[in-house]
Scaffold this motif. Structure first.
Motif, PDB file in Angstrom:
ATOM      1  N   TYR A   8       1.102  -0.950  -0.083  1.00 23.37           N
ATOM      2  CA  TYR A   8       0.228  -0.471   0.182  1.00 23.37           C
ATOM      3  C   TYR A   8       1.295   1.367   0.359  1.00 23.37           C
ATOM      4  O   TYR A   8       1.510   1.436   0.465  1.00 23.37           O
ATOM      5  CB  TYR A   8      -0.835   0.030   0.925  1.00 23.37           C
ATOM      6  CG  TYR A   8      -1.922  -1.097   1.307  1.00 23.37           C
ATOM      7  CD1 TYR A   8      -3.224  -0.678   0.745  1.00 23.37           C
ATOM      8  CD2 TYR A   8      -1.561  -2.068   2.193  1.00 23.37           C
ATOM      9  CE1 TYR A   8      -3.950  -1.815   0.541  1.00 23.37           C
ATOM     10  CE2 TYR A   8      -2.070  -3.411   1.635  1.00 23.37           C
ATOM     11  CZ  TYR A   8      -3.815  -2.939   0.961  1.00 23.37           C
ATOM     12  OH  TYR A   8      -4.858  -4.092   1.720  1.00 23.37           O
ATOM     13  N   GLU A  90      -7.756  -4.911   3.198  1.00 24.02           N
ATOM     14  CA  GLU A  90      -7.525  -4.128   1.561  1.00 24.02           C
ATOM     15  C   GLU A  90      -8.993  -3.510   2.440  1.00 24.02           C
ATOM     16  O   GLU A  90      -9.175  -2.137   2.086  1.00 24.02           O
ATOM     17  CB  GLU A  90      -7.533  -5.015   0.695  1.00 24.02           C
ATOM     18  CG  GLU A  90      -7.973  -4.142  -0.737  1.00 24.02           C
ATOM     19  CD  GLU A  90      -8.498  -4.205  -1.994  1.00 24.02           C
ATOM     20  OE1 GLU A  90      -8.456  -3.964  -2.631  1.00 24.02           O
ATOM     21  OE2 GLU A  90      -8.290  -5.508  -1.725  1.00 24.02           O
ATOM     22  N   LEU A 101      -3.911   0.324  -2.492  1.00 24.63           N
ATOM     23  CA  LEU A 101      -2.950  -0.749  -2.813  1.00 24.63           C
ATOM     24  C   LEU A 101      -2.053  -0.325  -4.438  1.00 24.63           C
ATOM     25  O   LEU A 101      -2.765   0.017  -5.324  1.00 24.63           O
ATOM     26  CB  LEU A 101      -4.490  -1.544  -2.939  1.00 24.63           C
ATOM     27  CG  LEU A 101      -3.690  -2.749  -3.201  1.00 24.63           C
ATOM     28  CD1 LEU A 101      -2.658  -3.859  -1.958  1.00 24.63           C
ATOM     29  CD2 LEU A 101      -4.732  -3.979  -3.465  1.00 24.63           C
TER      30      LEU A 101
END
Length: 107
Positions: A8, A90, A101
């Motif tokens: 990320y 996520e 992401l």
């Protein structure tokens, strides 16, 4: 057992404010560490022999270029390593609008 490795990135946060956001999103307390290999101060949760997260600046300690050269605009990086919970993580990270992401790998 499928293990994922995710990356990320955030563009506008300082490392400390990113730590606060990630801790809030994931419900984990990150430990401050210092390593020349990681470019100085960074934060970690977990153990290297199992699921663990590394939060650091996107700076290569040897030449000052971005550590992740495909993402030079992302100042902060969060590595999610050896996880079976990629989709859950996520979803939690989406709560922090400053992170996106960048990479998802399955090994």
């Amino acid at each position: 057992m499928t293990m994922s490795y995710d990356l990320y990135g955030a563009k506008k946060l300082s490392l400390l404010s990113a730590k606060d956001d990630v801790e809030r999103a994931l419900g984990k307390i990150f430990e401050e560490r210092d390593s020349s290999y990681q470019g100085g101060v960074y934060y970690m949760w977990g153990r290297r022999d199992s699921e663990h997260f590394i939060l650091k600046l996107n700076v290569d300690p040897f030449d000052g270029d971005p550590a992740e050269q495909k993402y030079p605009d992302h100042k902060i990086l969060l590595y999610v390593n050896t996880t079976e919970r990629s989709s859950d993580i996520e979803k939690s990270m989406r709560q922090s609008a400053d992170f996106e992401l960048l990479r998802h790998e399955i090994l």
